[in-house]
Write an enzyme that holds these catalytic residues in place. Structure first.
Site, PDB file in Angstrom:
ATOM      1  N   ARG A  51       0.766  -1.258   0.133  1.00  0.00           N
ATOM      2  CA  ARG A  51      -0.074   0.051   0.098  1.00  0.00           C
ATOM      3  C   ARG A  51       0.905   1.052  -0.174  1.00  0.00           C
ATOM      4  NH1 ARG A  51      -1.910   2.092   4.506  1.00  0.00           N
ATOM      5  NH2 ARG A  51      -2.109   0.158   5.590  1.00  0.00           N
ATOM      6  N   ASP A 175      -8.085  18.074 -14.846  1.00  0.00           N
ATOM      7  CA  ASP A 175      -8.419  16.843 -15.292  1.00  0.00           C
ATOM      8  C   ASP A 175      -8.098  16.619 -16.930  1.00  0.00           C
ATOM      9  OD1 ASP A 175      -9.680  14.336 -16.401  1.00  0.00           O
ATOM     10  OD2 ASP A 175     -11.500  14.359 -15.158  1.00  0.00           O
ATOM     11  N   LYS A 200      -8.533   5.218 -19.072  1.00  0.00           N
ATOM     12  CA  LYS A 200      -8.922   5.805 -20.492  1.00  0.00           C
ATOM     13  C   LYS A 200      -7.625   5.611 -21.329  1.00  0.00           C
ATOM     14  CE  LYS A 200     -12.261   6.982 -18.191  1.00  0.00           C
ATOM     15  NZ  LYS A 200     -13.573   6.028 -17.922  1.00  0.00           N
TER      16      LYS A 200
END
Ligand code: PLP
Length: 379
Positions: A51, A175, A200
């Site tokens: 993590r 973004d 994406k």
């Protein structure tokens, strides 16, 4: 000839194996969640627990930072996890300005989750700088840009809005999912951080859910450390395999983008001349309201996403979609396969998208086949 390396070269160089003693040209995947401790308690490799750090994430984050010429990058389990990390770095009582057609789940997150944290927000049409200026309050700490916007392809002036943010003591985050660093570099335009849904175009094959943040050299160090802390404590980190997929995707991203943009440009021109299509939203077209700004901000192309308006209502535009054979009817974007969707019905209650809007993610299929498919669907 300059010494500065081109994107294609940097994309390959920064994603080469850096841990491997076998001579492997491809990267290894390190699924281990935990790493061995020496007898004296130290960690020889620097890795402790996945993590916090993992070899695949380390390689991906360093590649992202280099590609964007940023100070540091953070990889996440999704684009939304990256967005949430930025919002969590704010204080109760702070105010955020977002575009009125920003990705709908960002608007939902602000309205449904962060209102409980006493984070207020204002939605504005960011193509109008006067509206951005007027929305600034004493407690504004973040201006969020999404350009081109989803799904109306509105283009915002990143440099001018970053200036407004900084004049008012706020951060500016962009973004850049739809453009990728191949087409637009927000950190060079003054943004403090750039955010990606790497689900994406970075992944490019619709098979990895992941996200990223890259902070600029001039971003406040205390904020950067806070982002790192939230990344670790929230734990929304990507798996080793997802990091591996995105690292691999970076190698071919420019080639894919170039082909997808070329296809999108031709498809947009076809739509612009088709009498059944009422409106085409694509900044590369000369009649787009921010065409001039788009050419300046995205000189190598405006991306491979576009929207059209067809039919009188939802039912009619959905009938058109149903007749398509080559475009997969699915949400999301950025993969090598072309996708199509009726956007308003995906967005639900927060949607202010026109009822007859069809959003298209253009893939790498042959453009003649894609156009023929639309010719048949629009008959
Ligand atoms: N930003 C934009 C522009 C998006 O299109 C999406 C997803 O579609 C996101 C953020 C959220 O990313 P993710 O689905 O990886 O959480």
């Amino acid at each position: 000839m300059t010494n500065k390396k081109h994107f294609e070269t940097v994309a390959i160089q920064t994603t080469e194996p850096n841990q491997d003693e076998t001579g492997s040209v491809a990267n290894a995947i390190y699924p281990s969640t935990t790493f061995k401790r020496e007898d004296d308690g130290s960690f020889k490799s620097g890795f402790i627990y996945s993590r916090k750090h993992n070899p695949n994430r380390k390689l991906l984050e360093s590649a992202l930072a280099t590609i964007e010429s940023g100070k540091r990058a953070f990889a996440f389990a999704s684009g939304m996890a990256a967005i949430n990390t930025v919002l969590q770095s704010l204080q109760a009582g702070d105010h955020v300005i977002v575009p009125d057609d920003a990705y709908y789940e960002l608007r939902r997150t602000l309205g449904e989750l962060f209102s409980h944290w006493n984070l207020s927000h204002t939605q504005v049409d960011m193509t109008d700088l006067a509206q951005v200026n007027a929305a600034v309050q004493d407690n504004t700490r973040l201006i969020w840009i999404e350009s081109p916007s989803n799904p109306l392809l509105k283009v915002s002036d990143i440099k001018a809005i970053a200036d407004i943010a900084h004049r008012n003591g706020a951060l500016c985050v962009v973004d850049n999912t739809w453009c990728t660093p191949v087409l637009q570099q927000p950190l060079n335009l003054g943004a403090d951080a750039v955010m990606y849904s790497t689900t994406k175009y970075f992944g490019g094959h619709s098979d990895s859910l992941s996200g990223a943040l890259v902070v600029s050299d001039s971003a406040p160090q205390s904020w950067v450390e806070q982002l790192a802390n939230i990344q670790n404590l929230s734990g929304a980190v990507p798996s080793a395999f997802d990091c591996w997929l995105i690292t691999r995707g970076i190698k071919t991203m420019k080639l894919r983008m170039q082909q997808q943009v070329k296809n999108a440009q031709k498809l947009a021109r076809f739509f612009a001349e088709h009498q059944v299509v009422q409106q085409v939203h694509y900044p590369d077209l000369p009649n787009h309201p921010q065409h001039e700004l788009a050419q300046k901000q995205m000189p190598d192309g405006c991306g491979a996403m576009l929207s059209i308006q067809v039919g009188e209502d939802q039912a009619e535009s959905m009938q058109v979609i149903a007749r398509l054979k080559l475009f997969t009817k699915a949400t999301s974007l950025g993969g090598v396969e072309s996708l199509v969707e009726h956007r308003r019905s995906v967005e639900g209650a927060v949607s202010n998208t026109p009822k007859n809007l069809i959003r298209i993610s253009v893939g790498i299929e042959h453009i003649d086949d894609l156009i023929t498919d639309w010719e048949n669907a629009l008959k």
